[in-house]
Enzyme design. Structure first.
Site, short mmCIF file in Angstrom:
data_model
loop_
_atom_site.label_atom_id
_atom_site.label_comp_id
_atom_site.label_asym_id
_atom_site.label_seq_id
_atom_site.Cartn_x
_atom_site.Cartn_y
_atom_site.Cartn_z
N GLU A 22 0.83 -1.22 0.00
CA GLU A 22 0.00 0.00 0.00
C GLU A 22 0.86 1.26 0.00
O GLU A 22 2.07 1.21 0.22
CB GLU A 22 -0.92 0.00 1.21
CG GLU A 22 -0.18 -0.07 2.52
CD GLU A 22 -0.85 0.69 3.64
OE1 GLU A 22 -1.27 1.84 3.41
OE2 GLU A 22 -0.94 0.13 4.75
N LYS A 83 -5.67 10.71 1.16
CA LYS A 83 -5.68 9.34 1.71
C LYS A 83 -6.97 8.69 1.23
O LYS A 83 -8.06 9.10 1.61
CB LYS A 83 -5.63 9.44 3.24
CG LYS A 83 -5.74 8.13 3.99
CD LYS A 83 -5.66 8.39 5.50
CE LYS A 83 -6.15 7.19 6.29
NZ LYS A 83 -6.21 7.48 7.74
N VAL A 103 -5.36 0.37 3.32
CA VAL A 103 -5.54 -1.09 3.21
C VAL A 103 -6.79 -1.40 2.39
O VAL A 103 -6.75 -2.23 1.47
CB VAL A 103 -5.60 -1.74 4.62
CG1 VAL A 103 -6.09 -3.18 4.54
CG2 VAL A 103 -4.24 -1.67 5.29
N ASP A 135 -15.86 5.93 15.04
CA ASP A 135 -14.72 5.82 14.13
C ASP A 135 -14.25 4.37 14.03
O ASP A 135 -13.54 3.86 14.90
CB ASP A 135 -13.57 6.73 14.61
CG ASP A 135 -12.47 6.84 13.58
OD1 ASP A 135 -12.46 6.05 12.61
OD2 ASP A 135 -11.59 7.71 13.74
N SER A 137 -12.53 1.83 11.10
CA SER A 137 -11.88 1.87 9.78
C SER A 137 -12.65 1.04 8.75
O SER A 137 -13.13 -0.06 9.03
CB SER A 137 -10.46 1.33 9.89
OG SER A 137 -9.86 1.28 8.62
N ALA A 138 -12.69 1.57 7.54
CA ALA A 138 -13.29 0.85 6.40
C ALA A 138 -12.47 -0.40 6.05
O ALA A 138 -12.96 -1.27 5.31
CB ALA A 138 -13.39 1.76 5.20
N ASP A 139 -11.25 -0.52 6.60
CA ASP A 139 -10.44 -1.73 6.36
C ASP A 139 -11.19 -2.99 6.79
O ASP A 139 -11.03 -4.06 6.18
CB ASP A 139 -9.11 -1.67 7.13
CG ASP A 139 -8.17 -0.58 6.64
OD1 ASP A 139 -8.46 0.05 5.60
OD2 ASP A 139 -7.14 -0.36 7.32
N LYS A 156 -3.37 -1.92 14.44
CA LYS A 156 -2.47 -0.99 15.14
C LYS A 156 -2.89 -0.86 16.60
O LYS A 156 -4.07 -0.74 16.91
CB LYS A 156 -2.49 0.36 14.42
CG LYS A 156 -1.68 0.30 13.11
CD LYS A 156 -1.47 1.67 12.51
CE LYS A 156 -2.63 2.11 11.67
NZ LYS A 156 -2.74 1.37 10.39
N1 PSU Z 1 0.16 0.23 8.53
C1 PSU Z 1 1.17 0.99 9.05
N2 PSU Z 1 1.04 2.34 8.97
C2 PSU Z 1 -0.07 2.95 8.39
C3 PSU Z 1 -1.10 2.14 7.84
C4 PSU Z 1 -0.94 0.78 7.96
O1 PSU Z 1 2.16 0.44 9.57
O2 PSU Z 1 -0.13 4.18 8.35
C5 PSU Z 1 -2.32 2.82 7.21
C6 PSU Z 1 -3.09 1.87 6.29
O3 PSU Z 1 -3.21 2.49 5.03
C7 PSU Z 1 -4.45 1.71 6.94
C8 PSU Z 1 -4.61 3.04 7.57
O4 PSU Z 1 -5.47 1.38 6.02
O5 PSU Z 1 -3.32 3.25 8.16
C9 PSU Z 1 -5.76 3.08 8.57
O6 PSU Z 1 -6.36 4.33 8.53
P1 PSU Z 1 -7.80 4.58 9.20
O7 PSU Z 1 -7.61 4.19 10.65
O8 PSU Z 1 -8.07 6.06 9.01
O9 PSU Z 1 -8.78 3.72 8.48
MN MN Z 2 -11.31 6.33 10.79
#
Ligand code: PSU
Ligand code: MN
Length: 302
Positions: A22, A83, A103, A135, A137-139, A156
């Site tokens: 990614e 993003k 992701v 909140d 994530s769409a992941d 994470k």
């Molecule tokens: N893995 C990492 N660092 C990152 C990400 C993943 O080690 O920054 C990114 C990925 O692109 C993941 C995003 O989809 O963080 C999650 O963002 P959000 O929580 O806004 O969905």
């Molecule tokens: Mn989010």
């Protein structure tokens, strides 16, 4: 709509294993120049383990699957890059825009290009305080819909991990710990949470992917691959730092897409760079495993 780099095109034509990577981790997950160095190292790690890397991004309204070194460098240095998640992908193409894929968006592009295995650092998930902020994530939804096996060091550790695993269970996503009984927690090997599933080799993971397809099940698999022992930061060391970063985000009114990048940057500052060293080590470790899974999956497809 989709442009394959010559290296990726050749690999696809020759039925060689390919691993998707990614680009949000480059633009929003790490500071320059470590982001560029890491992106290059991760690509090399995939090559060294017998697969071809395909870093994915949207450049001038085109889905790029595989970036040239010049494109990688441009992306790593660019400021204010969008993003892109599932919701943003088509809009970015429609406006001829440029953006980094999360992701979720990387999974969509990988699947359209015929790439079934993807390595990243950690997926997004349910944020702390999600009962107020909503909140999530769409992941997580993407893993339920798009047939790509994602290798990550768990979700994470800035997230509410128990809630993240509950949502994945509800969505029917196989969450598979690699080589241990408990789920890892990104910068740490231990989370204290038992993994729903465990596998110990790439061939079994590839069979799992293959059989989901044979059963007609949509969606992918999440492989939770623990960070190498020598690179981990114990969860107890990180807990107060994550709490501090989360409090700082609230104080500054950070919301939406900004939350994850802010927290990662703040934890980088509070650990004086240690979190970034660990993040780099775990991404490389995930790239190695993903290359092995991609190779096993190629054997099954023949
Ligand atoms: N893995 C990492 N660092 C990152 C990400 C993943 O080690 O920054 C990114 C990925 O692109 C993941 C995003 O989809 O963080 C999650 O963002 P959000 O929580 O806004 O969905
Ligand atoms: Mn989010």
């Amino acid at each position: 709509m989709i442009t394959l780099s010559p290296e990726v095109q050749n690999a696809m034509d020759a039925n060689q294993p390919v691993v998707a990577l990614e680009s949000t981790i480059i633009t929003h997950g790490m500071p320059y120049p470590q982001n560029l160095e890491t992106a290059r190292l991760v690509e090399q790690e995939v090559r060294d383990h017998g697969a071809v890397p395909a870093t994915i991004a949207i450049l001038d309204g085109q889905i790029q699957v595989g970036l040239t070194d010049a494109q990688l460098e441009q992306l790593a240095q660019a400021k204010g890059v969008a993003k892109l998640s599932r919701a943003d992908l088509a809009a970015c193409l429609a406006t001829g825009g440029t953006g980094a894929t999360t992701v979720a968006a990387t999974m969509i592009c990988a699947q359209r290009a015929g790439v079934a295995v993807f390595a990243t650092g950690g997926i997004g998930g349910v944020h702390q305080g999600a009962e107020e902020s909503f909140d999530i994530s769409a992941d997580l939804q993407e893993l339920a819909q798009t047939a790509v096996t994602v290798v990550a060091a768990g979700a994470k550790a800035i997230l509410d991990l128990p809630k993240t695993w509950e949502v994945l269970e509800t969505l029917g996503v196989p969450v598979i710990a690699y080589g241990q009984d408990q789920l890892p927690a990104f910068w740490s090997r231990a989370s204290g949470i038992k993994a729903p599933l465990r596998m110990d080799d790439a061939a079994t993971i590839a069979r799992g992917h293959h059989l989901r397809g044979a059963l007609g099940l949509p969606g992918g698999q999440l492989i939770a691959n623990p960070i190498p022992v020598d690179a981990e930061i114990p969860a107890a060391t990180l807990a107060p730092i994550i709490a501090q970063a989360t409090a700082d985000a609230a104080k500054h009114g950070i919301s939406g897409k900004g939350v994850t990048p802010y927290l990662l940057q703040r934890i980088f500052e509070l650990t004086e760079g240690r979190s970034l060293d660990a993040n780099i080590a775990l991404v490389l470790n995930n790239a190695r495993l993903a290359a092995g899974i991609a190779a096993e999956l190629r054997k099954l497809a023949q």
